[in-house]
Design a protein around this motif. Structure first.
Motif, PDB file in Angstrom:
ATOM      1  N   VAL A  91       0.838  -1.201   0.000  1.00  0.00           N
ATOM      2  CA  VAL A  91       0.000   0.000   0.000  1.00  0.00           C
ATOM      3  C   VAL A  91       0.875   1.255   0.000  1.00  0.00           C
ATOM      4  O   VAL A  91       0.592   2.222  -0.718  1.00  0.00           O
ATOM      5  CB  VAL A  91      -0.978  -0.019   1.195  1.00  0.00           C
ATOM      6  N   THR A  92       1.944   1.253   0.771  1.00  0.00           N
ATOM      7  CA  THR A  92       2.855   2.390   0.788  1.00  0.00           C
ATOM      8  C   THR A  92       3.519   2.566  -0.566  1.00  0.00           C
ATOM      9  O   THR A  92       3.645   3.697  -1.060  1.00  0.00           O
ATOM     10  CB  THR A  92       3.928   2.203   1.885  1.00  0.00           C
ATOM     11  N   LEU A  93       3.922   1.474  -1.180  1.00  0.00           N
ATOM     12  CA  LEU A  93       4.521   1.532  -2.512  1.00  0.00           C
ATOM     13  C   LEU A  93       3.541   2.116  -3.521  1.00  0.00           C
ATOM     14  O   LEU A  93       3.889   2.975  -4.333  1.00  0.00           O
ATOM     15  CB  LEU A  93       4.967   0.139  -2.946  1.00  0.00           C
ATOM     16  N   LYS A  94       2.288   1.685  -3.440  1.00  0.00           N
ATOM     17  CA  LYS A  94       1.261   2.213  -4.335  1.00  0.00           C
ATOM     18  C   LYS A  94       1.032   3.696  -4.100  1.00  0.00           C
ATOM     19  O   LYS A  94       0.941   4.492  -5.040  1.00  0.00           O
ATOM     20  CB  LYS A  94      -0.046   1.438  -4.145  1.00  0.00           C
ATOM     21  N   ASN A  95       0.968   4.105  -2.841  1.00  0.00           N
ATOM     22  CA  ASN A  95       0.761   5.514  -2.519  1.00  0.00           C
ATOM     23  C   ASN A  95       1.905   6.384  -3.020  1.00  0.00           C
ATOM     24  O   ASN A  95       1.688   7.479  -3.550  1.00  0.00           O
ATOM     25  CB  ASN A  95       0.571   5.706  -1.022  1.00  0.00           C
ATOM     26  N   LYS A  96       3.125   5.905  -2.878  1.00  0.00           N
ATOM     27  CA  LYS A  96       4.281   6.663  -3.369  1.00  0.00           C
ATOM     28  C   LYS A  96       4.268   6.748  -4.887  1.00  0.00           C
ATOM     29  O   LYS A  96       4.632   7.776  -5.465  1.00  0.00           O
ATOM     30  CB  LYS A  96       5.594   6.037  -2.888  1.00  0.00           C
ATOM     31  N   ALA A  97       3.833   5.688  -5.554  1.00  0.00           N
ATOM     32  CA  ALA A  97       3.748   5.722  -7.016  1.00  0.00           C
ATOM     33  C   ALA A  97       2.691   6.719  -7.474  1.00  0.00           C
ATOM     34  O   ALA A  97       2.908   7.469  -8.436  1.00  0.00           O
ATOM     35  CB  ALA A  97       3.435   4.326  -7.557  1.00  0.00           C
ATOM     36  N   VAL A  98       1.559   6.759  -6.783  1.00  0.00           N
ATOM     37  CA  VAL A  98       0.512   7.724  -7.126  1.00  0.00           C
ATOM     38  C   VAL A  98       0.994   9.144  -6.866  1.00  0.00           C
ATOM     39  O   VAL A  98       0.758  10.057  -7.670  1.00  0.00           O
ATOM     40  CB  VAL A  98      -0.788   7.408  -6.348  1.00  0.00           C
ATOM     41  N   ASP A  99       1.701   9.357  -5.754  1.00  0.00           N
ATOM     42  CA  ASP A  99       2.262  10.680  -5.465  1.00  0.00           C
ATOM     43  C   ASP A  99       3.250  11.109  -6.543  1.00  0.00           C
ATOM     44  O   ASP A  99       3.250  12.265  -6.978  1.00  0.00           O
ATOM     45  CB  ASP A  99       2.956  10.685  -4.101  1.00  0.00           C
ATOM     46  N   ALA A 100       4.106  10.184  -6.970  1.00  0.00           N
ATOM     47  CA  ALA A 100       5.084  10.504  -8.016  1.00  0.00           C
ATOM     48  C   ALA A 100       4.372  10.827  -9.326  1.00  0.00           C
ATOM     49  O   ALA A 100       4.750  11.781 -10.029  1.00  0.00           O
ATOM     50  CB  ALA A 100       6.042   9.331  -8.209  1.00  0.00           C
TER      51      ALA A 100
END
Length: 109
Positions: A91-100
């Protein structure tokens, strides 16, 4: 009067260490290595596959615990915590990808 506690580490056997698997490391449970191409989609797909496998193992142990077939409750607790941590990581990886992606979309052309 109390007596001093002598070395506790000498009385307890050393615990085995488990390898830490990461994005670029080999997966110790299946023996498969991380994707050679290294693109984000393949890394994300392999992360989801490992997450699914971890959650399936935790679910199987939970079922055994509920039916009384589980011999050691520690196995279930470890698997449940591994599944929780793996879910949080994905979930953190997904959130960081969306932020990027959002930051890229804000860039002027």
């Amino acid at each position: 009067m109390t007596s001093p506690i002598s070395g506790i580490s000498a009385a307890m056997p050393a615990l085995p260490t488990l390898p830490v698997t990461g994005v670029g490391a080999a997966d110790a449970t299946s023996g498969a290595a991380a994707p050679a191409s290294g693109d984000f989609a393949s890394v994300l797909a392999s992360s989801f596959d490992r997450l699914q496998a971890t959650q399936s193992a935790s679910d199987a142990l939970a079922t055994q615990a509920a039916t009384g077939d589980l011999r050691d409750v520690h196995d279930y607790m470890i698997a449940a915590n591994e599944a929780k941590l793996a879910t949080e990581m994905v979930v953190t990886l997904k959130n960081k990808a969306v932020d990027a992606f959002t930051e890229i979309m804000r860039m002027p052309v």
